[in-house]
Design a protein around this motif. Structure first.
Motif, mmCIF file in Angstrom:
data_model
loop_
_atom_site.group_PDB
_atom_site.id
_atom_site.type_symbol
_atom_site.label_atom_id
_atom_site.label_comp_id
_atom_site.label_asym_id
_atom_site.label_seq_id
_atom_site.Cartn_x
_atom_site.Cartn_y
_atom_site.Cartn_z
ATOM 1 N N VAL A 199 -6.486 5.764 -4.407
ATOM 2 C CA VAL A 199 -6.085 4.063 -3.714
ATOM 3 C C VAL A 199 -7.045 3.542 -2.168
ATOM 4 O O VAL A 199 -7.228 4.013 -1.605
ATOM 5 N N THR A 229 -5.573 -4.356 2.595
ATOM 6 C CA THR A 229 -4.727 -5.836 3.144
ATOM 7 C C THR A 229 -4.400 -5.600 4.685
ATOM 8 O O THR A 229 -5.181 -3.989 5.286
ATOM 9 N N THR A 272 -1.109 -10.520 -2.947
ATOM 10 C CA THR A 272 -2.178 -9.273 -2.326
ATOM 11 C C THR A 272 -1.978 -9.317 -4.117
ATOM 12 O O THR A 272 -1.149 -9.745 -5.185
ATOM 13 N N ASN A 331 -7.335 0.391 0.193
ATOM 14 C CA ASN A 331 -6.333 -0.397 0.639
ATOM 15 C C ASN A 331 -7.094 -1.678 1.645
ATOM 16 O O ASN A 331 -8.029 -0.857 2.411
ATOM 17 N N ILE A 381 -3.681 -6.251 -6.398
ATOM 18 C CA ILE A 381 -3.764 -5.271 -6.903
ATOM 19 C C ILE A 381 -4.550 -4.684 -8.558
ATOM 20 O O ILE A 381 -4.260 -5.117 -8.930
ATOM 21 N N LYS A 412 -6.843 -0.717 -5.945
ATOM 22 C CA LYS A 412 -7.665 -1.421 -4.768
ATOM 23 C C LYS A 412 -7.036 -2.320 -3.932
ATOM 24 O O LYS A 412 -6.249 -3.597 -5.133
ATOM 25 N N LEU A 413 -6.155 -2.761 -3.332
ATOM 26 C CA LEU A 413 -5.176 -3.926 -2.076
ATOM 27 C C LEU A 413 -5.717 -4.506 -1.511
ATOM 28 O O LEU A 413 -6.943 -3.950 -0.827
ATOM 29 N N LYS A 444 0.687 3.633 -2.826
ATOM 30 C CA LYS A 444 0.659 5.488 -2.652
ATOM 31 C C LYS A 444 1.477 6.384 -3.093
ATOM 32 O O LYS A 444 1.076 8.012 -3.467
ATOM 33 N N TYR A 500 0.892 -1.012 0.255
ATOM 34 C CA TYR A 500 0.116 0.187 0.260
ATOM 35 C C TYR A 500 0.594 1.385 -0.343
ATOM 36 O O TYR A 500 0.441 2.189 -0.731
ATOM 37 N N GLU A 501 1.639 1.151 1.024
ATOM 38 C CA GLU A 501 2.941 2.289 0.641
ATOM 39 C C GLU A 501 3.668 2.566 -0.643
ATOM 40 O O GLU A 501 3.824 4.115 -1.003
#
Length: 429
Positions: free
Chosen positions: A274, A278, A325, A276, A327, A315-316, A256, A252-253
């Motif tokens: 974005v 997760t 994960t 998140n 994405i 979208k994660l 982002k 995510y980081e």
């Protein structure tokens, strides 16, 4: 002259059709030869039968075996069994009987051969007198030469097919290796060429910082961001063809950060979001700069597909077993025909007038070759939009147990369970 690379699908079909044609002609020709040999062997046995009819004495059966042996003696290939009218075996020729076998086993072997002969060809009747109750029968089957000739083209085609397949693999590998060398050379040369102007720009910014007129100007901050971006881009190109370094990152980081950089540099009519889902502590082993290049390419393609106005949603989420994960990058652009879902990742494929067709190719290389993940078109509708999906293996997902425990104890459990359902999706969802 036809460009084979651009028309590779048609070329493959042409090669396949030619191969089928060659195989068909080979099979037809061999089948024709087999039929002629079968007919010739039948005529040979008919000849033996005619010889027996004219040479045997009806009142004396003793010369029968002798005459049969003398006539059949020249036959070294066609398995033959001579029986009486009750199908009792009198003698045989060209049937493999192991040495030293018992009479009972020998009889079983001959009876088995006789059954095979009955299924292949009708017997040839040898009558001593027309209408006589007693007669002999000659049973026979195709020689081993016929069987070998009949199966030879299949063996030949199998060898050709294997050889062709190996040749195709070698050609494909060679072509990919050549393409990789070109991309690597181009990337490294680009990184080298960018180095000089970046150094020059950094020197100019340092000079402007000491100028009273510009030192506190907000433009300098943006210029520094762009120069940092150029440095990152240079590093990306330098990493192509080399073994990049990886470390555990919060996906995510990473996403982002690149979205925050792109947002002010694209059309204000495009909304970027974005989302998140997760779990806390999710980590993916990745090279930050290379993976951000993937997201940047997908976003820039989405911007082009939306003609400067629309929405990009990233979208994660994690799979139900927390091992991967997902994405999803979704846009509201013009869409992609289903027939081109795979073709868009091919080198050189582009719908832009001035595009090179390398963006998605590099994205696929970065995701699948470097990060051991997958990237593909999940869904697309013409004039409605496209969803790209990236699947990456997680290195770790810390705090999952405590996260689920909080859900169970929380008074807003149903809300959290709904959120958890958004998290725990399969790769197909």
């Amino acid at each position: 002259m036809m460009d084979i690379y651009k028309h590779k699908s048609e070329f493959k079909v042409l090669v396949f059709v030619i191969a089928l044609l060659i195989g068909g002609v080979s099979l037809y020709y061999t089948d024709t030869l087999v039929k002629k040999l079968v007919e010739r062997e039948k005529e040979q046995i008919e000849l033996y039968a005619s010889a027996l009819r004219f040479t045997l004495d009806p009142e004396n059966n003793e010369p029968l075996t002798f005459i049969f042996d003398e006539i059949i003696k020249s036959n070294q290939h066609i398995p033959v069994i001579l029986t009486d009218h009750e199908e009792n075996i009198i003698t045989y020729k060209n049937i493999d009987i192991p040495p030293g076998v018992s009479p009972e086993r020998k009889e079983r072997i001959l009876q088995r051969e006789l059954e095979i002969m009955k299924q292949e060809h009708p017997p040839i009747i040898v009558e001593y007198e027309v209408g006589a109750p007693t007669h002999n029968k000659i049973y026979y089957r195709n020689s081993d030469l016929i069987y070998q000739l009949r199966w030879y083209p299949y063996a030949q085609l199998s060898v050709i097919a294997i050889f062709g397949f190996l040749t195709y693999l070698a050609f494909s590998y060679s072509r990919k290796a050549e393409q990789n060398r070109i991309w690597v050379g181009l990337a490294k040369e680009t990184a080298h060429q960018l180095g000089t102007p970046i150094s020059s720009l950094m020197a100019w910014i340092e000079l402007l910082k000491h100028d009273e007129q510009f030192k506190n100007h907000e433009v300098l901050g943006e210029l520094e961001k762009d120069i940092k971006r150029l440095q990152i881009t240079t590093e990306r190109f330098s990493n192509i063809g080399s073994k990049p370094t990886f470390k555990p990152e919060d996906p995510y980081e990473v996403v982002k950060e690149i979205v925050d950089y792109l947002r002010p540099r694209i059309s204000p009519k495009i909304e970027m979001e974005v989302v998140n889902y997760t779990l806390q502590g999710t980590r993916v082993l990745m090279n930050r700069h290379l993976f951000q290049w993937v997201i940047e390419n997908l976003c820039k393609n989405a911007v082009d597909a939306m003609n400067g106005a629309g929405k990009i949603e990233i979208k994660l989420k994690v799979t139900a077993n927390h091992k991967k994960t997902i994405i999803d990058v979704t846009d509201t652009g013009k869409g992609i025909p289903k027939s081109k879902f795979k073709k868009i990742f091919a080198p050189g494929y582009t719908t832009k007038k001035r595009g090179w067709g390398l963006g998605l190719t590099l994205a696929k290389r970065i995701v699948e070759n470097y990060h051991k993940g997958r990237i593909f078109v999940k869904a697309s509708e013409i004039d409605k939009g496209t969803k790209f999906r990236i699947i990456l293996p997680n290195q770790q997902t810390e705090g999952v147990e405590s996260y689920e425990l909080v859900n169970k104890k929380n008074p807003l459990r149903k809300v959290l369970e709904s959120l958890e359902k958004g998290n725990s999706l399969s790769e197909k969802d």
